[in-house]
Design a protein around this motif. Structure first.
Motif, PDB file in Angstrom:
ATOM      1  N   THR A  34       0.829  -1.198   0.000  1.00 24.02           N
ATOM      2  CA  THR A  34       0.000   0.000   0.000  1.00 24.02           C
ATOM      3  C   THR A  34       0.870   1.257   0.000  1.00 24.02           C
ATOM      4  OG1 THR A  34      -1.731  -1.165   1.210  1.00 24.02           O
ATOM      5  CG2 THR A  34      -1.787   1.231   1.284  1.00 24.02           C
ATOM      6  N   THR A  35       0.521   2.187  -0.868  1.00 24.17           N
ATOM      7  CA  THR A  35       1.218   3.471  -0.952  1.00 24.17           C
ATOM      8  C   THR A  35       0.469   4.487  -0.103  1.00 24.17           C
ATOM      9  OG1 THR A  35       2.105   3.021  -3.141  1.00 24.17           O
ATOM     10  CG2 THR A  35       1.882   5.336  -2.534  1.00 24.17           C
ATOM     11  N   TRP A  67      -3.344   4.424  -0.978  1.00 25.07           N
ATOM     12  CA  TRP A  67      -3.554   3.982  -2.352  1.00 25.07           C
ATOM     13  C   TRP A  67      -3.129   2.529  -2.487  1.00 25.07           C
ATOM     14  CZ3 TRP A  67      -6.071   7.292  -5.379  1.00 25.07           C
ATOM     15  CH2 TRP A  67      -6.066   8.636  -5.023  1.00 25.07           C
ATOM     16  N   ARG A  68      -3.760   1.815  -3.383  1.00 21.42           N
ATOM     17  CA  ARG A  68      -3.422   0.410  -3.627  1.00 21.42           C
ATOM     18  C   ARG A  68      -1.978   0.279  -4.112  1.00 21.42           C
ATOM     19  NH1 ARG A  68      -7.528  -1.405  -7.410  1.00 21.42           N
ATOM     20  NH2 ARG A  68      -6.322  -0.122  -8.839  1.00 21.42           N
ATOM     21  N   SER A  69      -1.525   1.274  -4.905  1.00 23.70           N
ATOM     22  CA  SER A  69      -0.168   1.199  -5.463  1.00 23.70           C
ATOM     23  C   SER A  69       0.361   2.596  -5.759  1.00 23.70           C
ATOM     24  CB  SER A  69      -0.170   0.373  -6.760  1.00 23.70           C
ATOM     25  OG  SER A  69      -0.847   1.091  -7.781  1.00 23.70           O
ATOM     26  N   SER A  70       1.640   2.664  -5.994  1.00 20.46           N
ATOM     27  CA  SER A  70       2.277   3.919  -6.380  1.00 20.46           C
ATOM     28  C   SER A  70       1.735   4.388  -7.727  1.00 20.46           C
ATOM     29  CB  SER A  70       3.795   3.737  -6.443  1.00 20.46           C
ATOM     30  OG  SER A  70       4.431   4.951  -6.754  1.00 20.46           O
ATOM     31  N   GLY A  93      -7.893   2.649  -7.176  1.00 22.98           N
ATOM     32  CA  GLY A  93      -6.876   2.364  -6.177  1.00 22.98           C
ATOM     33  C   GLY A  93      -6.968   3.198  -4.918  1.00 22.98           C
ATOM     34  N   ASP A 109      -1.307   3.950  -8.874  1.00 18.05           N
ATOM     35  CA  ASP A 109      -2.620   4.546  -8.636  1.00 18.05           C
ATOM     36  C   ASP A 109      -2.481   5.970  -8.103  1.00 18.05           C
ATOM     37  OD1 ASP A 109      -4.095   2.283  -9.455  1.00 18.05           O
ATOM     38  OD2 ASP A 109      -3.979   1.409  -7.452  1.00 18.05           O
ATOM     39  N   THR A 129       5.399   3.955   1.851  1.00 24.54           N
ATOM     40  CA  THR A 129       4.845   2.613   1.701  1.00 24.54           C
ATOM     41  C   THR A 129       4.573   2.031   3.077  1.00 24.54           C
ATOM     42  OG1 THR A 129       6.170   2.307  -0.292  1.00 24.54           O
ATOM     43  CG2 THR A 129       5.255   0.339   0.687  1.00 24.54           C
TER      44      THR A 129
END
Length: 94
Positions: free
Chosen positions: A2-3, A56-59, A36, A61, A92
């Protein structure tokens, strides 16, 4: 992983109520338009300084969201109340 987006900003104390009132519509716009987006917390650090913690789900996103900017009315209304951006960081969760 997770970001986490960490954004510190200033809002005049007289407009704090407006900021809080604009928050639900901004969150609704993020939920509707930002893939995300996992959630957000707003922390009042001092009379005029705030910290927005967004997950966020990812960087990727997070980067896609930044590219969209204030593209919806609720996001625009919230951002318009910000007097000064202090810092913006990405991290992160481990």
């Amino acid at each position: 992983m997770t970001t986490v987006e960490l954004t510190r900003f200033r809002v005049s104390p007289e407009r704090a109520g407006e900021l809080l009132a604009a928050r639900p519509e901004m969150i609704a716009d993020f939920q509707a338009d930002r893939d995300g987006f996992l959630g957000a917390k707003l922390v009042r650090v001092s009379a005029e300084e705030w910290l927005d913690i967004v997950e966020w789900r990812s960087s990727a996103d997070y980067a896609a969201s930044r590219a969209k900017g204030a593209n919806r009315p609720g996001i625009q209304a919230f951002f318009a109340l910000i007097d000064e951006l202090v810092s913006a960081e990405e991290g992160t969760l481990s």
